[in-house]
Design an enzyme around this catalytic site. Structure first.
Site, PDB file in Angstrom:
ATOM      1  N   GLU A   1      16.824  45.566  48.142  1.00 32.52           N
ATOM      2  CA  GLU A   1      16.912  44.109  48.127  1.00 32.52           C
ATOM      3  C   GLU A   1      15.720  43.411  48.793  1.00 32.52           C
ATOM      4  O   GLU A   1      15.892  42.688  49.793  1.00 32.52           O
ATOM      5  CB  GLU A   1      18.233  43.656  48.759  1.00 32.52           C
TER       6      GLU A   1
ATOM      7  N   GLU B   1      24.974  49.368  44.493  1.00 30.80           N
ATOM      8  CA  GLU B   1      25.966  48.738  45.375  1.00 30.80           C
ATOM      9  C   GLU B   1      26.875  47.830  44.578  1.00 30.80           C
ATOM     10  O   GLU B   1      26.407  47.077  43.722  1.00 30.80           O
ATOM     11  CB  GLU B   1      25.310  47.849  46.455  1.00 30.80           C
TER      12      GLU B   1
HETATM   13  C1  FCB Z   1      23.957  43.864  50.313  1.00 28.67           C
HETATM   14  C2  FCB Z   1      23.273  44.775  51.296  1.00 28.67           C
HETATM   15  C3  FCB Z   1      24.206  45.729  51.988  1.00 28.67           C
HETATM   16  C4  FCB Z   1      25.533  45.098  52.316  1.00 28.67           C
HETATM   17  C5  FCB Z   1      26.109  44.360  51.146  1.00 28.67           C
HETATM   18  C6  FCB Z   1      27.446  43.732  51.407  1.00 28.67           C
HETATM   19  O1  FCB Z   1      23.186  42.702  50.137  1.00 28.67           O
HETATM   20  O2  FCB Z   1      22.269  45.530  50.645  1.00 28.67           O
HETATM   21  O3  FCB Z   1      23.552  46.246  53.113  1.00 28.67           O
HETATM   22  O4  FCB Z   1      25.417  44.325  53.452  1.00 28.67           O
HETATM   23  O5  FCB Z   1      25.202  43.382  50.704  1.00 28.67           O
END
Ligand code: FCB
Length: 444
Positions: A163, A348
């Site tokens: 990110e 994620e």
């Molecule tokens: C993302 C992050 C991760 C976590 C999630 C909820 O943006 O990469 O570390 O905090 O959100």
């Protein structure tokens, strides 16, 4: 719903959010240690000093991953644990930790996917300007070379950045993350230097880790309007997506910044930069959580849009994020239709909910299960429509340090009692076990 044959399942974590061990074995301080220490920045004054104590409990945690049936483990390396000052002298004990961790993965049949940067920049480098300093590209390339020299024989895929958009925009413009700057020009500069660092690291890893996959991870966003949005503001959706997606995707996949942001980026670009950033990657890691609702800015602002509350009828997680698996489908289709359908790994996805542990520590988190059903359905539809999605990794294995929101926001498949460090798999862990075992959504 069934997923394609050969579809892979994994799980994700990050170093600062779980490791703890802040005073152990010569770990250097990171910008998140500094940010946590500043009064009022992190909810409840929480810090990452102990977190999930994963630095000492890693073997138990790897057992939980193996028990899930997951085969990929995306974890991150804390730069300051291996290079306490960010550059220069290495910390052998820090390197040994990641060595043991990777060996532990292989012993359990897990494929290691190290991520080199999940936001914990060494504070010593921040003291030299951090990502706003163009030298950061060299610092990062040297760090990548160090890790490749140590782990290349055993990793499956490398992730350069997690990110980068959040590091740049939230860390340097919104100030809600470390290093906590509120300077739009510095944020654009940081964004460009992070992109350049990524490109340099790709070259280093290609050279020192031949045959291994290399990619980066982006939270790919979908902007949405509200009823009060005017037709004449439609371009704001494009600008929002250019800021959050295009600034990071376009240089890698198209060799240039989107036209709408070029005026902000141009002053930071030097000859040859775009070619360096444009080096081919093997996959894109996609994080996705929520659609973003937008309204025009009311006051003169750095960007002409602002975040709005989702419509009242939408369900939300404890983060306030709207739940919408169809936005996830749309995001995966944007990548297919606008970026040449690159191989995508979902690195994620998950939700924070109020998890009430029963007397035995068990958590019956049906809302999290419903969330995963919705998002896995969206993903399945995108795959059926031709999106090249190859794996899914829930966020996260454990409840952990959720950045500025501290420990109150729980995303884990496994409940963590932060007093005792006891781990208890939630109902969603059992659910995900079933999904993985059947490569399909169980009928519900
Ligand atoms: C993302 C992050 C991760 C976590 C999630 C909820 O943006 O990469 O570390 O905090 O959100």
């Amino acid at each position: 719903m069934r997923f394609p044959d050969g579809f892979q399942w994994g799980v994700s974590t990050s170093s600062f959010q779980i490791e703890g061990g802040a005073d152990d074995d010569g770990r250097g301080a990171s910008i998140w240690d500094t940010y946590c220490a500043a009064p009022g920045k992190v909810a409840n004054g929480d810090t990452g000093r102990v977190a999930c104590d994963h630095y000492h409990r890693w073997a138990e945690d790897l057992d939980l991953i193996a028990g899930l049936g997951a085969r990929i483990y995306r974890f991150s390396i804390m730069w300051g644990r291996v290079l306490p000052e960010g550059v220069g002298a290495t910390n052998p004990k820090g390197l040994d930790f990641y060595d043991r961790l990777v060996d532990g993965m292989l012993e359990r049949g897990l494929k290691p996917w190290p991520c080199l940067y999940h936001w914990d920049l060494p504070q010593a480098l921040q003291d030299r300007g951090g990502w706003t300093n163009r030298d950061s590209a060299g610092w990062f390339a040297d760090y990548a070379a160090l890790m490749a020299g140590r782990l290349a024989d055993r990793v499956e895929n490398w992730v350069t950045f997690n990110e980068p958009s959040v590091s740049a925009w939230v860390g340097h413009e919104e100030g809600r993350h470390a290093p906590g700057l509120t300077d739009p020009r510095a944020a654009a500069r940081a964004a460009h230097h992070i992109n350049l660092s990524h490109g340099r690291a790709v070259a280093v890893l290609r050279d020192l880790s031949p045959g291994k996959g290399i990619g980066f991870v982006l939270p790919v966003h979908k902007g949405r309007t509200l009823p009060q949005f005017q037709e004449r503001d439609a371009h704001l959706i494009r600008l929002y997506e250019d800021k959050w997606n295009g600034v990071f995707l376009d240089p890698v996949y198209k060799g240039r910044y989107p036209d709408s942001v070029l005026d902000r980026m141009a002053e930071h670009i030097r000859p040859g930069d775009m070619e360096e950033i444009n080096r081919p990657v093997d996959f894109l890691g996609v994080n996705h959580y929520f659609p973003t609702y937008l309204l025009p800015s009311e006051e003169p602002a750095s960007w002409p849009f602002r975040f709005a509350e989702p419509p009242k009828y939408m369900r939300r997680t404890e983060m306030g994020w709207a739940i919408d698996g169809d936005a996830f489908r749309e995001v995966l289709m944007i990548l297919k239709d606008e970026y040449g359908n690159p191989p995508v790994h979902v690195t994620e996805n998950g939700g924070a909910f109020i998890d009430v542990a029963g007397p035995d520590g068990r958590v019956d988190d049906q809302d999290r299960i419903a969330y995963y059903r919705d998002y896995l359905t969206g993903m399945g539809r995108a795959i059926a429509a031709g999106a090249d999605v190859r794996s899914f990794m829930p966020w996260s294995l454990l409840d952990n340090f959720e950045w500025a929101r501290g420990y109150a926001k729980r995303f884990g498949l496994v409940h963590v009692d932060f007093q005792t460090q006891k781990r208890t798999p939630k109902a969603s862990y059992r659910f995900m076990q079933q999904v993985i075992a059947n490569n399909a959504l169980p009928s519900g």
